[in-house]
Write a protein that holds these residues in place. Structure first.
Motif, PDB file in Angstrom:
ATOM      1  N   ARG A 150      -2.759   9.593   1.241  1.00 31.79           N
ATOM      2  CA  ARG A 150      -2.844  10.059   2.671  1.00 31.79           C
ATOM      3  C   ARG A 150      -1.689   9.878   3.239  1.00 31.79           C
ATOM      4  O   ARG A 150      -0.707   9.223   2.932  1.00 31.79           O
ATOM      5  N   PRO A 184       0.963   8.900   6.149  1.00 33.44           N
ATOM      6  CA  PRO A 184       1.156   7.966   6.796  1.00 33.44           C
ATOM      7  C   PRO A 184       0.554   7.928   8.330  1.00 33.44           C
ATOM      8  O   PRO A 184       0.715   8.814   8.830  1.00 33.44           O
ATOM      9  N   GLN A 185      -0.274   6.903   8.603  1.00 31.87           N
ATOM     10  CA  GLN A 185      -0.757   7.158   9.936  1.00 31.87           C
ATOM     11  C   GLN A 185      -0.014   6.218  10.894  1.00 31.87           C
ATOM     12  O   GLN A 185       0.506   5.070  10.700  1.00 31.87           O
ATOM     13  N   ARG A 186       0.027   6.709  12.141  1.00 31.37           N
ATOM     14  CA  ARG A 186       0.572   6.032  13.244  1.00 31.37           C
ATOM     15  C   ARG A 186      -0.267   4.860  13.741  1.00 31.37           C
ATOM     16  O   ARG A 186      -1.460   4.976  13.762  1.00 31.37           O
TER      17      ARG A 186
END
Length: 106
Positions: free
Chosen positions: A75, A77-79
């Protein structure tokens, strides 16, 4: 009645394993190629159990194509979640509003 339930469970497990095998990408299968797994899934009772235990590669630690370090899909990277800007939440928390209330009206 118990026989009917047992037969229904076997049929359901076979159909589930067969559909799951068909929908799984061939590069993600373990041990045998996809056509062999399709035949194995048709074997009553043992086929679906073998597919669920050994054929699927979504188990943790799998290093198949497209999987991340823990075996899950890669996935982006998510903030971190954005926090609302600090400020007054209601009229009674707003200093300007409270000042206007204290100010005598002419």
């Amino acid at each position: 009645m118990p026989r009917v339930i047992l037969v229904a469970l076997v049929v359901f497990a076979t159909i589930y394993a067969l559909v799951d095998c068909i929908q799984t990408d061939g590069r993600l299968m373990r041990i045998m190629p996809k056509p062999v797994w399709l035949l194995v899934c048709l074997v009553p009772v043992l086929g679906p159990l073998m597919w669920l235990a050994a054929g699927r590669s979504d188990a943790p630690g799998s290093r198949a194509f497209g999987l991340g370090p823990r075996g899950g899909p890669q996935r982006p990277p998510q903030r971190p979640p954005q926090r609302p800007a600090p400020g007054p939440r209601g009229p009674d928390d707003d200093p300007d509003f409270l000042r206007r209330l204290r100010k005598p009206k002419p």
